[in-house]
Design a protein around this motif. Sequence first.
Motif, PDB file in Angstrom:
ATOM      1  N   PRO A 191     -57.593 114.119 -48.299  1.00  0.00           N
ATOM      2  CA  PRO A 191     -57.087 114.715 -47.207  1.00  0.00           C
ATOM      3  C   PRO A 191     -57.756 115.762 -46.017  1.00  0.00           C
ATOM      4  O   PRO A 191     -58.861 116.548 -46.486  1.00  0.00           O
ATOM      5  CB  PRO A 191     -55.831 115.846 -48.094  1.00  0.00           C
ATOM      6  CG  PRO A 191     -56.493 115.847 -49.456  1.00  0.00           C
ATOM      7  CD  PRO A 191     -57.326 115.129 -49.897  1.00  0.00           C
ATOM      8  N   ASP A 192     -57.411 115.198 -44.809  1.00  0.00           N
ATOM      9  CA  ASP A 192     -57.840 116.486 -44.308  1.00  0.00           C
ATOM     10  C   ASP A 192     -57.609 117.724 -44.347  1.00  0.00           C
ATOM     11  O   ASP A 192     -55.919 118.198 -44.578  1.00  0.00           O
ATOM     12  CB  ASP A 192     -57.809 115.848 -42.746  1.00  0.00           C
ATOM     13  CG  ASP A 192     -58.637 116.656 -41.577  1.00  0.00           C
ATOM     14  OD1 ASP A 192     -59.226 117.847 -41.559  1.00  0.00           O
ATOM     15  OD2 ASP A 192     -57.605 116.353 -40.619  1.00  0.00           O
ATOM     16  N   PRO A 193     -58.214 119.071 -44.439  1.00  0.00           N
ATOM     17  CA  PRO A 193     -57.612 119.859 -44.502  1.00  0.00           C
ATOM     18  C   PRO A 193     -56.855 120.605 -43.398  1.00  0.00           C
ATOM     19  O   PRO A 193     -55.052 121.018 -43.835  1.00  0.00           O
ATOM     20  CB  PRO A 193     -58.884 120.756 -44.807  1.00  0.00           C
ATOM     21  CG  PRO A 193     -59.855 120.108 -45.691  1.00  0.00           C
ATOM     22  CD  PRO A 193     -59.611 118.638 -45.076  1.00  0.00           C
ATOM     23  N   ALA A 194     -57.138 120.665 -42.149  1.00  0.00           N
ATOM     24  CA  ALA A 194     -55.891 120.392 -41.303  1.00  0.00           C
ATOM     25  C   ALA A 194     -55.007 120.587 -41.569  1.00  0.00           C
ATOM     26  O   ALA A 194     -54.079 120.665 -41.527  1.00  0.00           O
ATOM     27  CB  ALA A 194     -56.934 120.487 -40.066  1.00  0.00           C
ATOM     28  N   ARG A 195     -54.997 118.757 -41.425  1.00  0.00           N
ATOM     29  CA  ARG A 195     -53.728 118.342 -41.441  1.00  0.00           C
ATOM     30  C   ARG A 195     -52.180 118.841 -42.475  1.00  0.00           C
ATOM     31  O   ARG A 195     -51.980 119.285 -43.138  1.00  0.00           O
ATOM     32  CB  ARG A 195     -53.729 116.309 -42.287  1.00  0.00           C
ATOM     33  CG  ARG A 195     -53.008 115.864 -41.536  1.00  0.00           C
ATOM     34  CD  ARG A 195     -51.888 115.771 -40.342  1.00  0.00           C
ATOM     35  NE  ARG A 195     -51.358 114.637 -40.087  1.00  0.00           N
ATOM     36  CZ  ARG A 195     -50.490 114.470 -39.016  1.00  0.00           C
ATOM     37  NH1 ARG A 195     -51.140 115.618 -37.881  1.00  0.00           N
ATOM     38  NH2 ARG A 195     -49.754 113.360 -38.650  1.00  0.00           N
ATOM     39  N   GLU A 198     -50.912 121.347 -41.799  1.00  0.00           N
ATOM     40  CA  GLU A 198     -50.150 121.482 -40.730  1.00  0.00           C
ATOM     41  C   GLU A 198     -48.515 121.136 -40.942  1.00  0.00           C
ATOM     42  O   GLU A 198     -47.782 121.322 -41.231  1.00  0.00           O
ATOM     43  CB  GLU A 198     -50.265 120.017 -39.979  1.00  0.00           C
ATOM     44  CG  GLU A 198     -49.590 119.452 -39.095  1.00  0.00           C
ATOM     45  CD  GLU A 198     -49.764 119.081 -38.043  1.00  0.00           C
ATOM     46  OE1 GLU A 198     -49.446 118.608 -37.144  1.00  0.00           O
ATOM     47  OE2 GLU A 198     -50.806 118.049 -37.976  1.00  0.00           O
ATOM     48  N   ASP A 312     -54.392 103.818 -43.792  1.00  0.00           N
ATOM     49  CA  ASP A 312     -53.813 104.190 -43.057  1.00  0.00           C
ATOM     50  C   ASP A 312     -52.450 102.831 -42.942  1.00  0.00           C
ATOM     51  O   ASP A 312     -51.736 102.994 -41.674  1.00  0.00           O
ATOM     52  CB  ASP A 312     -54.755 104.708 -42.100  1.00  0.00           C
ATOM     53  CG  ASP A 312     -55.468 103.697 -41.778  1.00  0.00           C
ATOM     54  OD1 ASP A 312     -55.837 102.628 -42.391  1.00  0.00           O
ATOM     55  OD2 ASP A 312     -56.163 103.843 -40.461  1.00  0.00           O
ATOM     56  N   LEU A 325     -50.487 111.743 -43.768  1.00  0.00           N
ATOM     57  CA  LEU A 325     -51.292 112.353 -44.820  1.00  0.00           C
ATOM     58  C   LEU A 325     -52.352 111.389 -45.972  1.00  0.00           C
ATOM     59  O   LEU A 325     -51.855 110.898 -46.491  1.00  0.00           O
ATOM     60  CB  LEU A 325     -51.289 113.408 -45.478  1.00  0.00           C
ATOM     61  CG  LEU A 325     -51.791 114.104 -46.470  1.00  0.00           C
ATOM     62  CD1 LEU A 325     -53.281 114.794 -45.652  1.00  0.00           C
ATOM     63  CD2 LEU A 325     -51.682 115.439 -47.603  1.00  0.00           C
ATOM     64  N   SER A 327     -54.932 110.012 -48.114  1.00  0.00           N
ATOM     65  CA  SER A 327     -55.663 110.552 -49.318  1.00  0.00           C
ATOM     66  C   SER A 327     -55.024 110.020 -50.393  1.00  0.00           C
ATOM     67  O   SER A 327     -53.888 109.100 -50.228  1.00  0.00           O
ATOM     68  CB  SER A 327     -55.056 112.133 -49.019  1.00  0.00           C
ATOM     69  OG  SER A 327     -55.301 112.698 -49.937  1.00  0.00           O
ATOM     70  N   ALA A 332     -54.043 114.877 -52.814  1.00  0.00           N
ATOM     71  CA  ALA A 332     -52.856 115.534 -51.452  1.00  0.00           C
ATOM     72  C   ALA A 332     -51.973 116.089 -52.359  1.00  0.00           C
ATOM     73  O   ALA A 332     -51.649 116.910 -51.403  1.00  0.00           O
ATOM     74  CB  ALA A 332     -52.164 114.403 -50.749  1.00  0.00           C
TER      75      ALA A 332
END
Length: 571
Positions: A191-195, A198, A312, A325, A327, A332
């Motif tokens: 997972p994208d840490p910023a996402r 959020e 996705d 998200l 991942s 995740a």
Amino acid sequence: MKVYEALVKGLESVGVDAAFGGAGENAAGLMLALKHSRRIRPIITRHEQAASFMACGYAMYTSKLGFCFATAGPGAFNLFSGLAVAMSDSYPVLAVSGYASRKWQGWGSLNETSGMNRTPDSRAMFAATTKKSFLLTDAADTWDVLEEAVNIAFEGRPGPVHIHVPEDLTERGVEAGDVRPIRLDVARVLPDPARVEEIASVLAEAIARRKRIVALAGFGAVRSGAGPEIRRLIERFQIPLLTTLDGKGIVSEGHPLSVGVFADSGHASAWKAFREADVVLCIGNSLNQHATFNYRKDLFNGKLLIHVNISDTEFHKAYKPDYALLSDARPAVAALVDALERRVGEVPAVAVDGRDYEARHITHLTGKIHPGELAQAIGRMLPERGVVLADAGAHLAWLGYYVDLEEGQNFRKAGSFGPMAGHVNGAIGLKVAQPERTVVVGCGDGCYSLSGFELMTAVEHDIPVIWVIFDDQEFKLIKLFQIATYAETGLVEFQNPDFAAYAGACGADGYRVETLEEFENAFRAALSSGRPTVIDAKITRWAVPHYSPSPDGMIAGLIEALEDRFRDERG
């Protein structure tokens, strides 16, 4: 080293220890290479379709590559159903098939599938049923092609791949070059840490405002091994857990926060929890037809949808998430829990309406076995880490509704491709991959009749799967659909052989049971025997599986159906 010998060496290097395939001249060299392998167990099936289903079963709950093979032409074409299952259900599977000699291409030689001069085009057909299909054109490329294929099978959302091997590359004197290990270089989908931050903020705010949150876990969460993380999530933040049919058992179904299966054949307690939720956190599911009440348009109205998925493409189907998200499920959920821990203090216990009342007494309508009680007995007697596989049919609804799983046990239905006999055969591959687990197939008599002859394969190779046949001598779901749609039925009844006698003729154990007590005795014997076993359970025709076309419940669903029909009739 010859091409097929090189392929076997390469498969050995990535941990493949079983091969399922059909015999044929174009596959003869592969059969010999497998015979001499010290690591791969070769299993020749009675039909290549079964081999493809077994490869799916082999990959179902493991991190291993399922492998199946076939000769050129019709043998290769028999692999398509299993490859379609691997595509829809996310199984890493490699299929290898023969291909007629290119020297005679376009001449209509035996088993030719070049697509030229009125021959079938196998390259187009395999491309349509796999993530990628290769035609090996130079023996020296064998290692490179195999390496690329295996990596594609595992990367992102797993799936099937395929390699054609032309017969002219198997001729005397054609060499594949030096041996080298196959390199697996598959990056995890993290997972994208910023996402994560959020989404954690959104969830933390919902918790603080006492919004009702539910988690909905699917097979992607099971395949990822996310059970411990999901249990930590729901316990720490008091989030009720719903599952799809394939998510059953990711956390014990007896857990206080487990409210059942959310599906058209699921539990009213799950529908109620979903209907009342403000936020839905979907973890590793694709929100397909039966989990969304036929893609109901208003399903997420008034709800915030957070969707975690490894692909996705799942975010662009029937329901667009408010927060997506991308991942693998396990990392995740772990990341979300850690991020929430920094934001959320103690959370008071939530009141959850469990589904105990749905385990009510089942009323007998005839002297035959009620399929709901049959399903209850299977669940009650299933050993630790046992697996129940259900093929397509009414028995799937009974098993999904009435089998209670503990953590570590699994349930798998026929996927969105939905072949009737996929698990009748796939169970053999699953048992080969995980011999320590009890594997039980709940199948209709129609499903078993399609491909139950692979029982001989299980006997020959000493693979102790248990098949429980829900025997009512009719295609029940088709019959119910005909009644609901056309107000009449036709061509849905049939005669069955003596399945128990057939099992005995194949060298397996067979039981014919007409009471629940007889079934329990037979099932107990099958669990202890370590032998392939068929239990022919005579069930009543008069039981209708639990079903609602609406998440608001069966009554609301019936009213909606009547309203729709009335509108249709008025034009």
